[in-house]
Design an enzyme around this catalytic site. Structure first.
Site, PDB file in Angstrom:
ATOM      1  N   LYS A  79       0.846  -1.191   0.000  1.00 12.38           N
ATOM      2  CA  LYS A  79       0.000   0.000   0.000  1.00 12.38           C
ATOM      3  C   LYS A  79       0.884   1.245   0.000  1.00 12.38           C
ATOM      4  CE  LYS A  79      -3.935   1.865   2.679  1.00 12.38           C
ATOM      5  NZ  LYS A  79      -4.777   1.657   3.880  1.00 12.38           N
ATOM      6  N   SER A 121      -9.771   1.686   2.779  1.00 17.28           N
ATOM      7  CA  SER A 121      -8.881   2.435   1.931  1.00 17.28           C
ATOM      8  C   SER A 121      -7.850   1.583   1.186  1.00 17.28           C
ATOM      9  CB  SER A 121      -8.143   3.478   2.770  1.00 17.28           C
ATOM     10  OG  SER A 121      -7.303   2.856   3.722  1.00 17.28           O
ATOM     11  N   SER A 125     -10.009  -0.754   6.924  1.00 17.32           N
ATOM     12  CA  SER A 125      -9.427  -0.619   5.582  1.00 17.32           C
ATOM     13  C   SER A 125      -8.730  -1.837   5.016  1.00 17.32           C
ATOM     14  CB  SER A 125      -8.434   0.530   5.562  1.00 17.32           C
ATOM     15  OG  SER A 125      -9.137   1.725   5.388  1.00 17.32           O
TER      16      SER A 125
HETATM   17  N1  GLN Z   1     -13.164   3.924   6.081  1.00 24.14           N
HETATM   18  C1  GLN Z   1     -12.611   4.339   7.338  1.00 24.14           C
HETATM   19  C2  GLN Z   1     -12.217   5.779   7.290  1.00 24.14           C
HETATM   20  O1  GLN Z   1     -12.375   6.395   6.262  1.00 24.14           O
HETATM   21  C3  GLN Z   1     -11.474   3.451   7.717  1.00 24.14           C
HETATM   22  C4  GLN Z   1     -10.225   3.799   7.024  1.00 24.14           C
HETATM   23  C5  GLN Z   1      -9.081   2.954   7.409  1.00 24.14           C
HETATM   24  O2  GLN Z   1      -9.249   1.918   8.062  1.00 24.14           O
HETATM   25  N2  GLN Z   1      -7.889   3.420   7.067  1.00 24.14           N
HETATM   26  O3  GLN Z   1     -11.730   6.316   8.239  1.00 24.14           O
END
Ligand code: GLN
Length: 481
Positions: free
Chosen positions: A74, A155, A179
């Site tokens: 990532k 994400s 994410s």
């Molecule tokens: N979707 C969640 C957010 O936008 C989790 C994101 C993540 O786990 N990095 O904060």
């Protein structure tokens, strides 16, 4: 499984393929992918030395645990000499001069990086649509709308889609509120978020430091265990890195369960879910009952507060972490007449809308007049959520939930923040509690899209968690479907 780490290692050992041929195969495929899964693909020259060394180890009969395995990373992990952007304009010219702790461990174990996976900007999002590099497309299609592009989740959407499309064997992602697990579920692969503190955060672009955790996105539970073996090490440079006992997580993973297992299913999670989601839980129950597993209904008292708690605490931490991007010390700088102007212009032009929204919310809930009303209150509720899990774990070994409330949706369909945030309803509570959770693919929706289930374990019980997930994986047999 054909694309599993152990299968590939066998082919390398038996000289069915060389490390270089394997790498070329993945790189060519990645170059021709239309799903925008990578922000950057490494030049082969970058890797040629590692490829040769890896090949030599196979020839000498002493390969390392991940030798020659092509991985995606990532674009949130600092990689030495390789551009690291967090999918943000503000870091679009940033090349770190050090390697994150966890990616270094993967390199030490012989793996070879294909490139940096696309993700939501600063890991904020659930659909990979907030990336400066544009949205990632899910390789899966809704059979009723086969021409529409779907989100891969977020994400770590680039990571999940890359594993699903077969352009890397596994990818390293991060999970702050879901994410890893949510995109794994929407792309039909496995995603593990380890216990907070298991894997060092050193060298990961920070989003919310009390929640961020690295973990694998893979084709199988065993692969997740193999990657976990590599990255789950104590690190003196991360003050929240835990000193707990670490095991070999892949060893015995397919052993029969020798004791009776009790799994709780939270009835409050299943109140308004669709038939498709409900049948994932029902099928899992059916599959596991014959293996000495008992299911009981459990009920959380705090679920309705989890999202609002998360969306106070995560932005608060983000607003503080992202204060370092001022156009002076890192990344892209915009012109201005004064220093303040430079800050203002760099931050205004450097951050996208979602990141800006989080910074504003975070600064607001931390401000003198509102700290007690929002931030402190949310910290207290976080403790109640943690206690709620422990109350349930007094009686059960694991908790089984859907990973997501829905299947992959169309790109552009959920652009208002609230409906986007609701995607994390089943993953955020685990994150707030710091517990480990794993999503495995459990079946297809009526539209022919993958859905996942999540097993949640108690702190540092990844070994048991991976065993139950491996059993469910075998019984549900998603890959054969
Ligand atoms: N979707 C969640 C957010 O936008 C989790 C994101 C993540 O786990 N990095 O904060």
């Amino acid at each position: 499984m054909k694309n599993s780490i152990s299968h590939i290692k066998n082919s390398l050992r038996n000289k069915k393929i060389s490390v270089e041929e394997l790498y070329d195969e993945f790189l060519i495929k990645a170059k021709s992918s239309k799903n925008n899964t990578f922000n950057l693909l490494l030049d082969k020259e970058n890797n040629i030395l590692s490829i040769k060394e890896s090949q030599k180890r196979y020839e000498n009969g002493n390969p390392l645990p991940l030798d020659g395995i092509p991985l995606g990373i990532k674009d949130l992990f600092c990689t030495k000499g390789i551009r690291t952007t967090a999918s943000s304009k503000i870091l679009s010219n940033f090349t770190p001069n050090y390697e994150s702790f966890v990616t270094q461990k993967l390199l030490d174990d012989g793996s070879i990086f294909i490139g940096k996976n696309n993700c939501d900007e600063f890991a904020m999002g659930s659909s990979n649509e907030t990336s400066f590099f544009g949205p990632v497309k899910n390789p899966w299609k809704n059979k009723n709308y086969p021409t529409d592009d779907l989100v891969p989740g977020g994400s770590s959407g680039g990571s999940a889609a890359a594993v699903a499309e077969g352009t890397c064997v596994a990818s390293l992602g991060t999970d702050t509120g879901g994410s890893i697990r949510q995109p794994a579920s929407l792309c039909g692969i496995v995603g593990l978020k380890p216990t907070f503190g298991s894997c060092s955060r050193w060298g990961i672009v920070a989003f919310a430091s009390s929640l961020d955790q690295a973990g694998p996105l893979t084709n199988s539970v065993e692969d997740a265990a193999l990657i976990l073996n590599s990255i789950n090490k104590h690190d003196f440079n991360d003050t929240t890195s835990s000193n707990h006992f670490r095991e070999d997580y892949s060893n015995d993973i397919n052993n029969k369960l020798d004791q009776k297992i009790k799994i709780g299913i939270p009835s409050d999670y299943l109140k308004d879910v669709s038939g498709d989601i409900l049948s994932q839980i029902e099928n899992t129950k059916k599959a596991l009952i014959k293996h000495n597993v008992e299911f009981v209904d459990v009920e959380f008292k705090t679920t309705e507060y989890a999202l609002s708690t998360y969306y106070i605490l995560a932005p608060a931490e983000a607003s503080s972490n992202l204060a370092r991007y001022d156009g002076i010390r890192y990344g892209v700088r915009e012109d201005g007449k004064s220093l303040d102007d430079i800050y203002l212009n760099s931050r205004t032009k450097g951050f996208g809308d979602e990141v800006t929204r989080r910074i504003l919310i975070g600064a607001y809930v931390l401000s003198a007049g509102y700290y007690d009303a929002y931030y402190r209150q949310a910290q207290k509720v976080r403790r109640l959520i943690k206690d709620d899990f422990q109350r349930i774990f007094n009686d059960v070994d694991f908790i089984l939930t859907p990973t997501t409330p829905n299947e992959a949706f169309k790109i552009g369909d959920k652009l208002d923040p609230i409906s986007m945030y609701k995607n994390d309803i089943y993953t955020v509570p685990t994150s707030l509690a710091g517990l480990p959770g794993i999503s495995i693919p459990s079946g297809l929706s009526t539209n022919g899209l993958p859905l996942g289930i999540q097993f949640i374990g108690n702190y540092f019980e990844e070994k048991k968690l991976l065993q139950i997930a491996a059993l469910a994986e075998k019984e549900l047999n998603f890959n054969e479907q």
